[in-house]
Design a protein around this motif. Sequence first.
Motif, mmCIF file in Angstrom:
data_model
loop_
_atom_site.group_PDB
_atom_site.id
_atom_site.type_symbol
_atom_site.label_atom_id
_atom_site.label_comp_id
_atom_site.label_asym_id
_atom_site.label_seq_id
_atom_site.Cartn_x
_atom_site.Cartn_y
_atom_site.Cartn_z
ATOM 1 N N THR A 5 -33.030 3.062 0.233
ATOM 2 C CA THR A 5 -34.098 2.561 -0.091
ATOM 3 C C THR A 5 -34.098 1.001 0.177
ATOM 4 N N THR A 6 -33.009 0.462 -0.234
ATOM 5 C CA THR A 6 -33.018 -1.224 -0.220
ATOM 6 C C THR A 6 -33.223 -1.620 1.297
ATOM 7 N N GLN A 7 -32.485 -0.915 2.306
ATOM 8 C CA GLN A 7 -32.748 -1.354 3.694
ATOM 9 C C GLN A 7 -34.174 -1.157 4.400
ATOM 10 N N LEU A 8 -34.759 -0.042 3.684
ATOM 11 C CA LEU A 8 -36.039 0.297 4.081
ATOM 12 C C LEU A 8 -36.991 -0.808 3.399
ATOM 13 N N SER A 13 -40.432 -5.550 4.016
ATOM 14 C CA SER A 13 -40.794 -7.130 3.697
ATOM 15 C C SER A 13 -41.065 -7.819 4.973
ATOM 16 N N SER A 14 -40.038 -7.720 5.757
ATOM 17 C CA SER A 14 -40.169 -8.258 7.118
ATOM 18 C C SER A 14 -40.996 -7.876 7.893
ATOM 19 N N ALA A 15 -41.654 -6.700 7.834
ATOM 20 C CA ALA A 15 -42.643 -5.935 8.680
ATOM 21 C C ALA A 15 -44.023 -7.069 8.877
ATOM 22 N N THR A 16 -44.663 -7.276 10.129
ATOM 23 C CA THR A 16 -45.698 -7.906 10.393
ATOM 24 C C THR A 16 -47.148 -7.137 10.566
ATOM 25 N N SER A 23 -44.963 3.912 12.051
ATOM 26 C CA SER A 23 -44.643 4.480 13.270
ATOM 27 C C SER A 23 -42.941 4.502 13.636
ATOM 28 N N GLU A 24 -42.364 3.332 13.490
ATOM 29 C CA GLU A 24 -40.964 3.223 13.591
ATOM 30 C C GLU A 24 -40.126 3.948 12.568
ATOM 31 N N TYR A 25 -40.558 4.132 11.237
ATOM 32 C CA TYR A 25 -39.666 4.601 10.267
ATOM 33 C C TYR A 25 -40.213 5.910 9.821
#
Length: 138
Positions: A5-8, A13-16, A23-25
Amino acid sequence: MSLNTTQLLNKLSSATDIKAFISEYEQEFRSITWQEVLNDIIREKAISSTDVAKRSGQGEYVYKVIRGERKPSRDVCIAMSIGMALTLDETQLLLRVFKWAILDPRDKRDSIIMYSLKEKHTIDQTNDLLYDMEQQTL
């Protein structure tokens, strides 16, 4: 790739671009329903729906929840957890899948409920303790 969960959350948080993130996750998102989680717990605990109804003090309403006809309130969810003799962690999971706030030790009522879960109190014992501490019963 399986992320915790933390990694996701860090990736989010860094997604633009939210569409690109989704789509990626896509494989990281849960697709299991709350009915499936509840029925898995009942199966794992080897407890009948009749016992859950009786031990939770919620009667016939529990059958509707188990069949997926009704979404329980937070208090009913907690009462069912007590009726199934769930641990605190299992109760927190159940609250999360039902999209309710997890139990918070900074809340007096929640602390009493958490204590009751730890002590494996029955629904009647839990309600007596809540009443004695001037808190709303389940």
